[in-house]
Write an enzyme that holds these catalytic residues in place. Sequence first.
Site, mmCIF file in Angstrom:
data_model
loop_
_atom_site.group_PDB
_atom_site.id
_atom_site.type_symbol
_atom_site.label_atom_id
_atom_site.label_comp_id
_atom_site.label_asym_id
_atom_site.label_seq_id
_atom_site.Cartn_x
_atom_site.Cartn_y
_atom_site.Cartn_z
ATOM 1 N N GLU A 1 -12.433 -4.412 -4.149
ATOM 2 C CA GLU A 1 -12.982 -3.059 -3.974
ATOM 3 C C GLU A 1 -12.235 -2.019 -4.821
ATOM 4 O O GLU A 1 -12.702 -0.882 -4.958
ATOM 5 C CB GLU A 1 -12.912 -2.644 -2.499
ATOM 6 C CG GLU A 1 -13.972 -3.314 -1.617
ATOM 7 C CD GLU A 1 -13.671 -4.778 -1.337
ATOM 8 O OE1 GLU A 1 -12.495 -5.123 -1.098
ATOM 9 O OE2 GLU A 1 -14.618 -5.599 -1.380
ATOM 10 N N ASP B 1 0.829 -1.210 0.000
ATOM 11 C CA ASP B 1 0.000 0.000 0.000
ATOM 12 C C ASP B 1 0.865 1.263 0.000
ATOM 13 O O ASP B 1 1.968 1.263 0.548
ATOM 14 C CB ASP B 1 -0.919 -0.014 1.233
ATOM 15 C CG ASP B 1 -2.053 0.992 1.100
ATOM 16 O OD1 ASP B 1 -2.358 1.418 -0.033
ATOM 17 O OD2 ASP B 1 -2.640 1.347 2.144
ATOM 18 N N GLY B 2 0.343 2.310 -0.621
ATOM 19 C CA GLY B 2 1.002 3.624 -0.577
ATOM 20 C C GLY B 2 1.607 4.084 -1.898
ATOM 21 O O GLY B 2 2.313 5.092 -1.923
ATOM 22 N N SER C 1 -7.589 -5.355 -5.146
ATOM 23 C CA SER C 1 -8.675 -5.878 -4.316
ATOM 24 C C SER C 1 -9.997 -5.835 -5.062
ATOM 25 O O SER C 1 -10.158 -5.104 -6.053
ATOM 26 C CB SER C 1 -8.789 -5.074 -3.017
ATOM 27 O OG SER C 1 -9.484 -3.862 -3.248
ATOM 28 N N ARG D 1 -0.332 9.069 -10.285
ATOM 29 C CA ARG D 1 -0.436 7.824 -9.506
ATOM 30 C C ARG D 1 0.175 6.637 -10.250
ATOM 31 O O ARG D 1 0.762 5.743 -9.638
ATOM 32 C CB ARG D 1 -1.903 7.535 -9.150
ATOM 33 C CG ARG D 1 -2.495 8.527 -8.149
ATOM 34 C CD ARG D 1 -3.967 8.220 -7.856
ATOM 35 N NE ARG D 1 -4.139 6.917 -7.240
ATOM 36 C CZ ARG D 1 -4.036 6.690 -5.926
ATOM 37 N NH1 ARG D 1 -3.770 7.692 -5.099
ATOM 38 N NH2 ARG D 1 -4.200 5.491 -5.437
ATOM 39 N N HIS E 1 2.484 3.352 -9.111
ATOM 40 C CA HIS E 1 2.214 1.924 -9.335
ATOM 41 C C HIS E 1 3.390 1.266 -10.071
ATOM 42 O O HIS E 1 3.746 0.124 -9.788
ATOM 43 C CB HIS E 1 0.922 1.748 -10.128
ATOM 44 C CG HIS E 1 -0.300 2.187 -9.361
ATOM 45 N ND1 HIS E 1 -0.530 1.806 -8.064
ATOM 46 C CD2 HIS E 1 -1.351 2.992 -9.703
ATOM 47 C CE1 HIS E 1 -1.677 2.342 -7.639
ATOM 48 N NE2 HIS E 1 -2.182 3.071 -8.613
ATOM 49 N N LEU F 1 10.485 -20.709 -4.613
ATOM 50 C CA LEU F 1 9.599 -19.768 -3.921
ATOM 51 C C LEU F 1 8.205 -19.895 -4.515
ATOM 52 O O LEU F 1 8.045 -19.981 -5.730
ATOM 53 C CB LEU F 1 10.095 -18.322 -4.110
ATOM 54 C CG LEU F 1 9.166 -17.224 -3.574
ATOM 55 C CD1 LEU F 1 9.192 -17.175 -2.041
ATOM 56 C CD2 LEU F 1 9.538 -15.847 -4.131
HETATM 57 C C1 IPE Z 1 -5.511 -2.573 -0.189
HETATM 58 O O1 IPE Z 1 -5.159 -1.251 -0.355
HETATM 59 C C2 IPE Z 1 -5.488 -3.271 -1.518
HETATM 60 C C3 IPE Z 1 -4.160 -3.457 -2.115
HETATM 61 C C4 IPE Z 1 -3.027 -3.126 -1.584
HETATM 62 C C5 IPE Z 1 -4.175 -4.091 -3.394
HETATM 63 P P1 IPE Z 1 -6.244 -0.106 -0.547
HETATM 64 O O2 IPE Z 1 -5.477 1.161 -0.701
HETATM 65 O O3 IPE Z 1 -7.184 -0.445 -1.632
HETATM 66 O O4 IPE Z 1 -7.029 -0.150 0.849
HETATM 67 P P2 IPE Z 1 -7.854 0.982 1.579
HETATM 68 O O5 IPE Z 1 -8.834 1.541 0.588
HETATM 69 O O6 IPE Z 1 -6.879 2.029 2.014
HETATM 70 O O7 IPE Z 1 -8.485 0.290 2.741
HETATM 71 C C1 IPE Z 2 -1.498 0.287 -3.394
HETATM 72 O O1 IPE Z 2 -1.292 1.650 -3.470
HETATM 73 C C2 IPE Z 2 -1.740 -0.328 -4.738
HETATM 74 C C3 IPE Z 2 -3.128 -0.736 -4.962
HETATM 75 C C4 IPE Z 2 -4.114 -0.654 -4.098
HETATM 76 C C5 IPE Z 2 -3.440 -1.274 -6.257
HETATM 77 P P1 IPE Z 2 -2.482 2.670 -3.485
HETATM 78 O O2 IPE Z 2 -2.880 2.939 -4.897
HETATM 79 O O3 IPE Z 2 -3.597 2.225 -2.605
HETATM 80 O O4 IPE Z 2 -1.793 3.963 -2.871
HETATM 81 P P2 IPE Z 2 -2.403 4.979 -1.828
HETATM 82 O O5 IPE Z 2 -2.937 4.179 -0.682
HETATM 83 O O6 IPE Z 2 -3.495 5.716 -2.552
HETATM 84 O O7 IPE Z 2 -1.267 5.834 -1.437
HETATM 85 MG MG MG Z 3 -4.040 2.483 -0.628
#
Ligand code: IPE
Ligand code: IPE
Ligand code: MG
Length: 239
Positions: free
Chosen positions: A59, A12-13, A57, A25, A29, A123
Amino acid sequence: MANPAHVAIIMDGNGRWAKARGLPRLAGHRAGVEALRGAVRAAPDLGIAWLTVYAFSSENWSRPKSEVNDLMGLLKIFIRRDLAELHQSGVRVRIIGDRQGLSPDIRALLEEAETLTAANTRLNLVIAFNYGSRDEIARAAKRIAHAVEARLLPPEDVTPELFAEYLDTTGIPDPDLVIRTSGEQRLSNFLLWQAAYAEFVFLPCYWPDFSRADLVEAIRTFAARDRRYGGVTARDVAS
Ligand code: IPE
Ligand code: IPE
Ligand code: MG
Protein backbone atom coordinates in the site's frame (compact mmCIF):
# COMPACT_ATOMS: atom_id res chain seq x y z
CA MET A 1 9.33 -18.36 28.74
CA ALA A 2 12.27 -18.65 26.39
CA ASN A 3 13.37 -15.72 24.25
CA PRO A 4 11.59 -15.37 20.91
CA ALA A 5 13.35 -17.15 18.05
CA HIS A 6 11.58 -15.05 15.43
CA VAL A 7 10.98 -11.33 15.96
CA ALA A 8 9.11 -9.35 13.31
CA ILE A 9 9.17 -5.56 13.36
CA ILE A 10 6.86 -3.00 11.80
CA MET A 11 9.35 -0.14 11.50
CA ASP A 12 6.95 2.79 11.73
CA GLY A 13 7.28 6.50 12.51
CA ASN A 14 10.12 7.70 10.27
CA GLY A 15 8.02 10.55 8.89
CA ARG A 16 6.87 11.78 12.30
CA TRP A 17 10.42 11.51 13.65
CA ALA A 18 11.57 13.84 10.86
CA LYS A 19 8.62 16.19 11.22
CA ALA A 20 9.29 16.60 14.94
CA ARG A 21 12.76 17.85 13.99
CA GLY A 22 11.65 20.08 11.13
CA LEU A 23 13.37 17.75 8.65
CA PRO A 24 12.12 16.28 5.35
CA ARG A 25 10.62 12.78 5.52
CA LEU A 26 13.64 11.42 3.65
CA ALA A 27 15.82 12.32 6.66
CA GLY A 28 13.53 10.16 8.78
CA HIS A 29 13.83 7.23 6.39
CA ARG A 30 17.63 7.61 6.38
CA ALA A 31 17.67 7.58 10.18
CA GLY A 32 15.39 4.54 9.99
CA VAL A 33 18.03 2.64 8.02
CA GLU A 34 20.51 3.38 10.83
CA ALA A 35 18.06 1.96 13.38
CA LEU A 36 17.68 -1.14 11.19
CA ARG A 37 21.46 -1.62 11.19
CA GLY A 38 21.40 -1.43 14.99
CA ALA A 39 18.62 -4.02 15.26
CA VAL A 40 20.44 -6.42 12.92
CA ARG A 41 23.61 -6.11 15.02
CA ALA A 42 21.74 -6.61 18.31
CA ALA A 43 19.51 -9.53 17.31
CA PRO A 44 21.95 -12.49 17.35
CA ASP A 45 23.27 -11.54 20.81
CA LEU A 46 19.71 -11.72 22.12
CA GLY A 47 19.10 -15.24 20.86
CA ILE A 48 17.05 -14.12 17.86
CA ALA A 49 17.52 -16.49 14.91
CA TRP A 50 15.00 -14.81 12.60
CA LEU A 51 14.44 -11.09 12.24
CA THR A 52 11.75 -9.93 9.81
CA VAL A 53 11.39 -6.24 9.05
CA TYR A 54 8.55 -4.49 7.24
CA ALA A 55 10.30 -2.03 4.93
CA PHE A 56 7.75 -1.23 2.18
CA SER A 57 4.13 -2.33 2.02
CA SER A 58 2.03 -3.06 -1.04
CA GLU A 59 0.00 0.00 0.00
CA ASN A 60 3.01 2.32 0.30
CA TRP A 61 2.83 2.91 -3.48
CA SER A 62 0.02 5.35 -2.69
CA ARG A 63 2.56 7.80 -1.20
CA PRO A 64 3.83 10.75 -3.26
CA LYS A 65 6.03 9.59 -6.14
CA SER A 66 9.07 11.37 -4.71
CA GLU A 67 8.80 9.50 -1.41
CA VAL A 68 8.33 6.15 -3.20
CA ASN A 69 11.48 6.92 -5.22
CA ASP A 70 13.35 7.80 -2.03
CA LEU A 71 12.35 4.50 -0.42
CA MET A 72 13.39 2.50 -3.51
CA GLY A 73 16.69 4.39 -3.53
CA LEU A 74 17.30 3.65 0.15
CA LEU A 75 16.74 -0.07 -0.37
CA LYS A 76 19.30 -0.04 -3.17
CA ILE A 77 21.79 1.89 -1.04
CA PHE A 78 21.22 -0.44 1.91
CA ILE A 79 21.85 -3.58 -0.15
CA ARG A 80 24.81 -2.11 -2.04
CA ARG A 81 26.52 -0.66 1.03
CA ASP A 82 25.68 -3.24 3.65
CA LEU A 83 25.67 -6.52 1.75
CA ALA A 84 29.38 -7.24 2.23
CA GLU A 85 29.18 -6.50 5.95
CA LEU A 86 25.98 -8.51 6.40
CA HIS A 87 27.64 -11.43 4.64
CA GLN A 88 30.79 -11.17 6.73
CA SER A 89 28.82 -11.16 9.95
CA GLY A 90 26.97 -14.34 8.96
CA VAL A 91 23.58 -12.86 8.06
CA ARG A 92 21.41 -14.74 5.59
CA VAL A 93 19.16 -12.37 3.67
CA ARG A 94 15.75 -13.29 2.30
CA ILE A 95 13.14 -11.03 0.75
CA ILE A 96 9.37 -11.53 0.90
CA GLY A 97 6.79 -9.60 -1.12
CA ASP A 98 5.80 -9.30 -4.76
CA ARG A 99 9.01 -9.06 -6.80
CA GLN A 100 7.20 -8.75 -10.13
CA GLY A 101 6.07 -5.28 -9.10
CA LEU A 102 9.66 -4.09 -8.59
CA SER A 103 12.08 -2.68 -11.15
CA PRO A 104 14.57 -5.11 -12.77
CA ASP A 105 17.60 -3.46 -11.12
CA ILE A 106 16.06 -3.88 -7.65
CA ARG A 107 15.05 -7.46 -8.42
CA ALA A 108 18.64 -8.23 -9.46
CA LEU A 109 20.01 -6.70 -6.24
CA LEU A 110 17.61 -8.72 -4.09
CA GLU A 111 18.60 -11.91 -5.86
CA GLU A 112 22.27 -11.08 -5.44
CA ALA A 113 21.79 -10.54 -1.69
CA GLU A 114 19.95 -13.85 -1.30
CA THR A 115 22.43 -15.84 -3.38
CA LEU A 116 25.56 -14.41 -1.76
CA THR A 117 24.32 -15.01 1.79
CA ALA A 118 22.46 -18.30 1.24
CA ALA A 119 24.82 -20.42 3.36
CA ASN A 120 25.03 -18.07 6.36
CA THR A 121 23.61 -19.18 9.70
CA ARG A 122 24.16 -16.53 12.39
CA LEU A 123 20.98 -14.56 11.70
CA ASN A 124 18.18 -14.84 9.15
CA LEU A 125 17.18 -11.34 8.05
CA VAL A 126 13.87 -11.33 6.21
CA ILE A 127 13.06 -8.05 4.47
CA ALA A 128 9.40 -7.51 3.62
CA PHE A 129 9.51 -5.25 0.57
CA ASN A 130 6.51 -4.58 -1.65
CA TYR A 131 4.85 -6.93 0.81
CA GLY A 132 1.20 -7.12 1.79
CA SER A 133 -0.39 -10.16 3.40
CA ARG A 134 -3.58 -10.04 1.36
CA ASP A 135 -1.55 -9.88 -1.84
CA GLU A 136 0.66 -12.74 -0.62
CA ILE A 137 -2.34 -14.90 0.27
CA ALA A 138 -4.07 -14.15 -3.04
CA ARG A 139 -0.89 -15.03 -4.98
CA ALA A 140 -0.65 -18.30 -3.03
CA ALA A 141 -4.30 -19.12 -3.73
CA LYS A 142 -3.77 -18.44 -7.42
CA ARG A 143 -0.83 -20.86 -7.61
CA ILE A 144 -2.78 -23.50 -5.72
CA ALA A 145 -5.73 -23.03 -8.08
CA HIS A 146 -3.43 -23.53 -11.08
CA ALA A 147 -1.97 -26.70 -9.53
CA VAL A 148 -5.48 -28.06 -8.90
CA GLU A 149 -6.59 -27.13 -12.41
CA ALA A 150 -3.55 -28.93 -13.88
CA ARG A 151 -4.50 -31.97 -11.73
CA LEU A 152 -1.15 -31.81 -9.96
CA LEU A 153 -2.85 -31.21 -6.60
CA PRO A 154 -6.02 -32.87 -5.32
CA PRO A 155 -8.26 -30.27 -3.60
CA GLU A 156 -8.38 -32.51 -0.50
CA ASP A 157 -4.65 -31.88 -0.01
CA VAL A 158 -5.18 -28.15 0.63
CA THR A 159 -4.53 -27.91 4.37
CA PRO A 160 -3.15 -24.99 6.43
CA GLU A 161 0.28 -26.65 6.27
CA LEU A 162 0.17 -26.97 2.48
CA PHE A 163 -1.19 -23.44 2.09
CA ALA A 164 1.74 -22.09 4.13
CA GLU A 165 4.14 -23.70 1.66
CA TYR A 166 2.74 -21.48 -1.09
CA LEU A 167 3.25 -18.27 0.89
CA ASP A 168 6.35 -16.10 0.44
CA THR A 169 7.40 -17.19 3.94
CA THR A 170 7.65 -20.89 3.12
CA GLY A 171 10.35 -22.47 5.27
CA ILE A 172 10.35 -19.55 7.73
CA PRO A 173 8.98 -20.28 11.22
CA ASP A 174 6.01 -18.17 12.35
CA PRO A 175 6.96 -15.00 14.25
CA ASP A 176 6.88 -15.36 18.03
CA LEU A 177 6.91 -11.64 18.69
CA VAL A 178 5.68 -8.76 16.53
CA ILE A 179 6.90 -5.30 17.52
CA ARG A 180 5.45 -2.06 16.11
CA THR A 181 6.97 1.31 16.87
CA SER A 182 5.40 4.79 16.67
CA GLY A 183 2.39 4.14 18.90
CA GLU A 184 0.11 2.77 16.16
CA GLN A 185 -1.59 -0.47 17.15
CA ARG A 186 -2.43 -2.22 13.90
CA LEU A 187 -0.90 -4.76 11.52
CA SER A 188 -1.21 -2.74 8.31
CA ASN A 189 -1.36 -5.92 6.22
CA PHE A 190 1.77 -7.52 7.78
CA LEU A 191 2.04 -11.31 8.27
CA LEU A 192 -1.71 -11.79 8.80
CA TRP A 193 -1.47 -15.55 8.35
CA GLN A 194 1.88 -16.07 10.06
CA ALA A 195 1.16 -13.99 13.18
CA ALA A 196 -1.89 -16.09 14.15
CA TYR A 197 -0.33 -16.89 17.54
CA ALA A 198 2.32 -14.19 17.81
CA GLU A 199 2.62 -11.94 20.84
CA PHE A 200 2.37 -8.21 20.13
CA VAL A 201 4.36 -5.40 21.69
CA PHE A 202 3.55 -1.81 20.70
CA LEU A 203 6.18 0.80 21.51
CA PRO A 204 5.61 4.56 21.60
CA CYS A 205 9.02 5.50 20.17
CA TYR A 206 9.44 6.36 16.49
CA TRP A 207 11.47 3.80 14.54
CA PRO A 208 14.66 5.94 14.17
CA ASP A 209 14.86 6.10 17.98
CA PHE A 210 14.52 2.32 18.41
CA SER A 211 17.53 1.04 20.35
CA ARG A 212 18.99 -2.21 21.61
CA ALA A 213 17.46 -1.36 25.01
CA ASP A 214 13.99 -1.21 23.40
CA LEU A 215 14.56 -4.63 21.85
CA VAL A 216 15.73 -6.07 25.17
CA GLU A 217 12.67 -4.60 26.89
CA ALA A 218 10.28 -6.00 24.26
CA ILE A 219 11.85 -9.44 24.68
CA ARG A 220 11.42 -9.16 28.46
CA THR A 221 7.73 -8.31 27.97
CA PHE A 222 7.41 -11.29 25.65
CA ALA A 223 9.04 -13.60 28.19
CA ALA A 224 6.43 -12.66 30.81
CA ARG A 225 3.53 -13.59 28.52
CA ASP A 226 1.64 -16.87 28.73
CA ARG A 227 1.16 -18.40 25.28
CA ARG A 228 -1.63 -20.94 25.31
CA TYR A 229 -2.35 -21.59 21.61
CA GLY A 230 -5.98 -22.23 22.47
CA GLY A 231 -5.12 -24.82 25.11
CA VAL A 232 -4.43 -24.60 28.81
CA THR A 233 -1.15 -24.04 30.62
CA ALA A 234 0.55 -26.67 32.73
CA ARG A 235 -0.42 -24.62 35.79
CA ASP A 236 -4.14 -24.74 34.85
CA VAL A 237 -3.99 -28.51 34.45
CA ALA A 238 -2.36 -28.95 37.86
CA SER A 239 -4.94 -26.88 39.77
C1 IPE B 1 3.37 -0.01 7.68
O1 IPE B 1 3.46 1.33 7.99
C2 IPE B 1 4.34 -0.33 6.58
C3 IPE B 1 5.76 -0.27 6.94
C4 IPE B 1 6.24 -0.01 8.11
C5 IPE B 1 6.66 -0.54 5.86
P1 IPE B 1 2.49 2.41 7.34
O2 IPE B 1 2.90 3.72 7.91
O3 IPE B 1 2.49 2.30 5.87
O4 IPE B 1 1.06 1.95 7.89
P2 IPE B 1 -0.26 2.79 8.10
O5 IPE B 1 -0.54 3.52 6.82
O6 IPE B 1 0.00 3.75 9.21
O7 IPE B 1 -1.30 1.78 8.47
C1 IPE C 1 7.77 3.85 8.26
O1 IPE C 1 7.67 5.20 8.55
C2 IPE C 1 8.52 3.60 6.99
C3 IPE C 1 7.68 3.17 5.88
C4 IPE C 1 6.38 2.95 5.92
C5 IPE C 1 8.33 2.96 4.61
P1 IPE C 1 6.55 6.11 7.95
O2 IPE C 1 7.03 6.71 6.67
O3 IPE C 1 5.26 5.37 7.83
O4 IPE C 1 6.43 7.24 9.06
P2 IPE C 1 5.11 7.90 9.62
O5 IPE C 1 4.19 6.80 10.02
O6 IPE C 1 4.55 8.73 8.50
O7 IPE C 1 5.57 8.70 10.77
MG1 MG D 1 3.67 5.07 9.09
